[in-house]
Design a protein around this motif. Structure first.
Motif, PDB file in Angstrom:
ATOM      1  N   GLU A   1       0.830  -1.200   0.000  1.00  0.00           N
ATOM      2  CA  GLU A   1       0.000   0.000   0.000  1.00  0.00           C
ATOM      3  C   GLU A   1       0.866   1.253   0.000  1.00  0.00           C
ATOM      4  O   GLU A   1       0.626   2.190  -0.769  1.00  0.00           O
ATOM      5  CB  GLU A   1      -0.878  -0.028   1.247  1.00  0.00           C
ATOM      6  CG  GLU A   1      -2.087   0.858   1.175  1.00  0.00           C
ATOM      7  CD  GLU A   1      -2.939   0.622   2.403  1.00  0.00           C
ATOM      8  OE1 GLU A   1      -3.133   1.578   3.148  1.00  0.00           O
ATOM      9  OE2 GLU A   1      -3.387  -0.527   2.625  1.00  0.00           O
TER      10      GLU A   1
ATOM     11  N   SER B   1       2.419   1.792  -3.263  1.00  0.00           N
ATOM     12  CA  SER B   1       1.517   2.315  -4.291  1.00  0.00           C
ATOM     13  C   SER B   1       1.132   3.756  -3.975  1.00  0.00           C
ATOM     14  O   SER B   1       0.986   4.575  -4.880  1.00  0.00           O
ATOM     15  CB  SER B   1       0.281   1.423  -4.424  1.00  0.00           C
ATOM     16  OG  SER B   1      -0.395   1.372  -3.196  1.00  0.00           O
ATOM     17  N   ASN B   2       1.017   4.071  -2.657  1.00  0.00           N
ATOM     18  CA  ASN B   2       0.764   5.458  -2.275  1.00  0.00           C
ATOM     19  C   ASN B   2       1.889   6.368  -2.745  1.00  0.00           C
ATOM     20  O   ASN B   2       1.657   7.445  -3.284  1.00  0.00           O
ATOM     21  CB  ASN B   2       0.633   5.586  -0.751  1.00  0.00           C
ATOM     22  CG  ASN B   2      -0.749   5.193  -0.290  1.00  0.00           C
ATOM     23  OD1 ASN B   2      -1.632   4.989  -1.111  1.00  0.00           O
ATOM     24  ND2 ASN B   2      -0.926   5.072   1.003  1.00  0.00           N
ATOM     25  N   ASP B   3       3.116   5.897  -2.490  1.00  0.00           N
ATOM     26  CA  ASP B   3       4.264   6.697  -2.896  1.00  0.00           C
ATOM     27  C   ASP B   3       4.268   6.904  -4.394  1.00  0.00           C
ATOM     28  O   ASP B   3       4.560   7.988  -4.894  1.00  0.00           O
ATOM     29  CB  ASP B   3       5.562   6.006  -2.449  1.00  0.00           C
ATOM     30  CG  ASP B   3       5.767   6.164  -0.958  1.00  0.00           C
ATOM     31  OD1 ASP B   3       4.905   6.800  -0.331  1.00  0.00           O
ATOM     32  OD2 ASP B   3       6.778   5.655  -0.435  1.00  0.00           O
ATOM     33  N   ILE B   4       3.917   5.828  -5.102  1.00  0.00           N
ATOM     34  CA  ILE B   4       3.904   5.938  -6.563  1.00  0.00           C
ATOM     35  C   ILE B   4       2.850   6.944  -6.992  1.00  0.00           C
ATOM     36  O   ILE B   4       3.084   7.789  -7.870  1.00  0.00           O
ATOM     37  CB  ILE B   4       3.650   4.558  -7.192  1.00  0.00           C
ATOM     38  CG1 ILE B   4       4.908   3.701  -7.054  1.00  0.00           C
ATOM     39  CG2 ILE B   4       3.280   4.700  -8.655  1.00  0.00           C
ATOM     40  CD1 ILE B   4       4.717   2.290  -7.493  1.00  0.00           C
ATOM     41  N   ALA B   5       1.676   6.908  -6.314  1.00  0.00           N
ATOM     42  CA  ALA B   5       0.610   7.850  -6.652  1.00  0.00           C
ATOM     43  C   ALA B   5       1.057   9.277  -6.365  1.00  0.00           C
ATOM     44  O   ALA B   5       0.830  10.195  -7.167  1.00  0.00           O
ATOM     45  CB  ALA B   5      -0.642   7.519  -5.849  1.00  0.00           C
ATOM     46  N   ALA B   6       1.737   9.441  -5.198  1.00  0.00           N
ATOM     47  CA  ALA B   6       2.211  10.781  -4.835  1.00  0.00           C
ATOM     48  C   ALA B   6       3.209  11.261  -5.877  1.00  0.00           C
ATOM     49  O   ALA B   6       3.171  12.428  -6.306  1.00  0.00           O
ATOM     50  CB  ALA B   6       2.856  10.754  -3.455  1.00  0.00           C
TER      51      ALA B   6
ATOM     52  N   GLU C   1       3.343  10.381  -8.925  1.00  0.00           N
ATOM     53  CA  GLU C   1       2.575  10.686 -10.147  1.00  0.00           C
ATOM     54  C   GLU C   1       1.973  12.095 -10.035  1.00  0.00           C
ATOM     55  O   GLU C   1       2.026  12.891 -10.975  1.00  0.00           O
ATOM     56  CB  GLU C   1       1.470   9.631 -10.298  1.00  0.00           C
ATOM     57  CG  GLU C   1       0.935   9.493 -11.684  1.00  0.00           C
ATOM     58  CD  GLU C   1       1.890   8.718 -12.591  1.00  0.00           C
ATOM     59  OE1 GLU C   1       1.714   8.801 -13.785  1.00  0.00           O
ATOM     60  OE2 GLU C   1       2.828   8.057 -12.070  1.00  0.00           O
ATOM     61  N   ASP C   2       1.421  12.374  -8.838  1.00  0.00           N
ATOM     62  CA  ASP C   2       0.824  13.678  -8.555  1.00  0.00           C
ATOM     63  C   ASP C   2       1.847  14.791  -8.763  1.00  0.00           C
ATOM     64  O   ASP C   2       1.591  15.774  -9.453  1.00  0.00           O
ATOM     65  CB  ASP C   2       0.355  13.701  -7.088  1.00  0.00           C
ATOM     66  CG  ASP C   2      -1.106  14.069  -6.987  1.00  0.00           C
ATOM     67  OD1 ASP C   2      -1.872  13.635  -7.874  1.00  0.00           O
ATOM     68  OD2 ASP C   2      -1.458  14.799  -6.042  1.00  0.00           O
TER      69      ASP C   2
ATOM     70  N   LYS D   1       4.524  14.680 -10.382  1.00  0.00           N
ATOM     71  CA  LYS D   1       4.916  14.766 -11.782  1.00  0.00           C
ATOM     72  C   LYS D   1       3.912  15.621 -12.543  1.00  0.00           C
ATOM     73  O   LYS D   1       4.283  16.498 -13.325  1.00  0.00           O
ATOM     74  CB  LYS D   1       4.983  13.359 -12.364  1.00  0.00           C
ATOM     75  CG  LYS D   1       5.811  13.276 -13.615  1.00  0.00           C
ATOM     76  CD  LYS D   1       5.829  11.850 -14.110  1.00  0.00           C
ATOM     77  CE  LYS D   1       6.243  11.787 -15.551  1.00  0.00           C
ATOM     78  NZ  LYS D   1       5.945  10.459 -16.091  1.00  0.00           N
TER      79      LYS D   1
END
Lengths: 78, 251, 175
Positions: free
Chosen positions: C59, C62-67, C69-70, C72
Motif C-alpha cells: 500500500e 503504491s501510495n508513494d507511486i501515486a504521490a 505521479e501527482d 509529476k
C-alpha cells in the motif's frame, strides 16, 4: 559358520543394492541436463519450469533412495 | 546386528546409525509415548526456530524490513507463491498447512546438521506420519469437493479406450505408493547424508587418512546443507501437486 | 585397538533405530504436538502479521507511486504555466517593438514631410529671387542698351533724342 554365510550374503546384497543409487544419479543428471538444454534454448520459459524440474528430480531420486534403504535394511535389519 | 558392522580387524569403529537412537532425556527408563526424549528436545528446538524466525523476527512490523524480518517474509512469499503456482489460486486456503510442514521440515533438517544433534526428520515414523497426513487430507478433500467424480483422476479420458483400465491400475498403484515414496524420500535423504558423514568421521581414526576424511566431511556437509533445503522444498511442492490433483482431478 | 572395538560392540544398538518400533509412539506423539503448536503459532500470530506487513508495504509503495505521479503532474502543469508566461512575455515584447517601430515611422514620416515642405518653400523662394534677379537683369539690360545707344548716337555726332532712342530700344527688345 552358517550365520557367517547369511551375513556375507546380506553384505553382498547391500553392495549390489547400492548400484541402484548410481542409476538414480544418472536419472537426476539426465533430468537436470535436459532442463538446462531446454532452458538455454528458451530462457524466458525456464523460470516457470524450475518447480517441475524439482518434482522430476524428486521422483528420480526417490528410487535411488529406495535402493539405499534396501542396502541399509540388509546391513542392519536382516 | 549393528555390532557386526564393526570391522573387527582394522580397529575402525563404525556406528553410523547410533546418532538416530531415541533416548530418554531424563533417566534411563523405557521409551513410552509420553516420555520426554531427544526427539522432544529437538522438535522443541525446531518450534523455537520457527518462532524466532516468523514471530520474533517480524515483531517490529517494519515497512523497511530488518534482516531476520526479510528472511521471514522471503519464506512466506516463497511458500505462498509455490502454493499459488503449483496447486492453483483456490488452494491458497491450505497455505498455512503447507507452510507448517515446510517450516518444520526446514528447521528440523538444518538443526539436524548441528554437530551432536538429533535429526528428527531422519526417522521414518516422523516422515510417514506427515506423509500419511498429507495423503489422507488430500484424499478427503478430493472426495469432499468432487464426491464420486474424484475417481476420474484414475480414469484418463484422453487415452485410447483399451488402454484405460491398465492406466487406471497403474494410476491407482502410483496413488497409493505416494505416501511411501513421499516419506521415505525425506527420511532416506536425511539418514543417508548423516550416516555417510559418520562413516567418514570413523575413517578419521587412522592418522594418515584423517585430513582426507575431514575434507570429505566438509564436502558432504556442504551437500547436506543443499539437500536439507531441497528435501523440504520437494516435500512441500509434492504436497502442492497432490493438493492440485485433489482440487482439479480432471486431467 | 581390539579392546576398543569390542567395547564398542557391547554398547552398540541393535539394528536400525528407525525400525525400532518401541519408539514410534513417542515420536508420533511429539511430532503431532510439534505440528499443532507450529500450526497454531503460524495461523494465530505469524502469518497474519507477515501478510499485514506485506500488504502495508504494498500500500505504502503504491501510495508513494501515486504521490510521485501527482508531483509529476504538478511539475508538468508548472512547466506549462512557465511556458505560457514565457510566450506571453515574448508576445508583449513583440508588441512593444512593433509599437516603437510604428511610432518611429510616424515620426520619421512627419519629419520627412516637414522637411519636404520646407524644401518646397525654399525652392519657391529661390525661384522668386531668381525671377526678381532676372527681371532686374532685363531692366538693367534696357538701361544699358539705352545708355549705350545714346552714347553711340552722341559719338556718331547725332542729336540727343532720348525719346526716339527709348522707343527704338524698347521695340527692339520686344521683338
Amino acid at each position: 559358520m552358517e550365520g557367517d554365510i547369511v551375513q556375507m550374503g546380506a553384505y553382498i546384497g547391500a553392495g549390489l543394492a547400492c548400484t541402484g543409487m548410481g542409476g538414480a544419479a544418472v536419472g537426476v543428471g539426465h533430468v537436470v541436463g535436459n532442463f538446462l538444454s531446454g532452458a538455454l534454448r528458451n530462457p524466458s520459459a525456464a523460470a516457470g519450469q524450475t518447480a517441475t524440474m524439482f518434482i522430476g528430480i524428486a521422483f528420480a531420486e526417490a528410487l535411488g533412495i529406495f535402493s539405499f534403504l534396501v542396502a541399509l535394511l540388509l546391513m542392519f535389519a536382516v | 546386528m549393528a555390532s557386526e558392522a564393526n570391522s573387527e580387524g582394522t580397529g575402525l569403529v563404525f556406528h553410523p546409525m547410533d546418532q538416530f537412537i531415541v533416548k530418554p532425556l531424563f533417566g534411563d527408563g523405557p521409551v513410552m509415548w509420553y516420555t520426554v526424549t531427544n526427539v522432544t528436545l529437538w522438535m522443541a528446538f525446531s518450534v523455537a526456530a520457527v518462532v524466532l524466525l516468523l514471530v520474533v523476527g517480524t515483531s517490529r512490523r517494519a515497512i523497511v524490513p530488518s534482516r531476520s524480518q526479510s528472511i521471514g517474509e522471503l519464506a512466506y512469499g516463497f511458500v505462498y507463491k509455490m502454493v499459488e503456482d503449483v496447486a492453483g489460486k483456490d488452494a491458497v486456503g491450505y497455505f498455512p498447512y503447507i507452510m507448517t510442514l515446510f517450516m518444520f521440515i526446514v528447521c528440523a533438517n538444518f538443526l539436524g546438521l548441528v554437530p551432536m544433534s538429533f535429526t528428527t526428520t531422519s526417522h521414518i515414523a516422523v516422515t510417514a506420519v506427515m506423509a500419511m497426513g498429507v495423503f489422507l487430507t488430500v484424499t478427503v478433500i478430493g472426495f469432499f469437493k468432487h464426491g464420486f467424480s474424484f475417481l476420474s483422476l484414475f480414469w484418463i479420458s484422453s487415452a485410447p479406450l483399451p488402454l484405460r483400465p491398465i492406466l487406471a491400475l497403474i494410476e491407482i498403484i502410483s496413488y497409493f505408493v505416494r505416501p511411501v515414496s513421499h516419506s521415505i524420500r525425506l527420511a532416506g535423504n536425511m539418514m543417508a547424508g548423516h550416516a555417510v558423514i559418520k562413516v567418514f568421521a570413523a575413517f578419521a581414526g587412522i592418522a594418515v587418512i584423517a585430513p582426507l576424511s575431514v575434507l570429505a566431511i566438509t564436502a558432504i556437509y556442504a551437500l547436506e546443507i543443499l539437500v536439507s533445503f531441497i528435501q523440504a522444498y520437494v516435500f512441500a511442492i509434492l504436497t502442492c501437486v497432490y493438493l492440485k490433483d485433489a482440487l482439479h482431478p480432471h486431467h | 585397538m581390539a579392546s576398543n572395538s569390542s567395547q564398542a560392540a557391547e554398547t552398540a544398538s541393535p539394528g536400525m533405530p528407525q525400525l525400532d518400533f518401541s519408539s514410534f509412539g513417542n515420536q508420533i506423539f511429539w511430532l503431532v504436538v510439534t505440528l499443532v503448536v507450529i500450526y497454531v503459532i503460524l495461523t494465530r500470530v505469524a502469518l497474519p502479521r507477515i501478510a499485514d506487513v506485506l500488504a502495508e508495504r504494498r500500500e505504502s509503495i503504491s501510495n508513494d507511486i501515486a504521490a510521485a505521479e501527482d508531483l509529476k503532474l504538478k511539475a508538468v502543469a508548472a512547466e506549462e504555466t512557465y511556458d505560457k508566461a514565457l510566450a506571453d512575455a515574448r508576445a508583449e515584447a513583440g508588441n512593444i517593438v512593433e509599437g516603437a517601430k510604428a511610432e518611429m515611422k510616424a515620426e520619421l514620416a512627419t519629419a520627412i514631410s516637414k522637411a519636404d515642405a520646407e524644401i518646397a518653400e525654399k525652392i519657391v523662394e529661390g525661384e522668386k529671387i531668381i525671377q526678381e534677379i532676372r527681371s532686374n537683369a532685363l531692366e538693367s539690360v534696357e538701361e544699358v542698351a539705352k545708355s549705350t545707344a545714346t552714347a553711340i548716337i552722341e559719338a556718331l555726332g547725332g542729336k540727343d533724342d532720348s525719346k526716339f532712342v527709348d522707343k527704338a530700344v524698347s521695340s527692339e527688345m520686344k521683338g
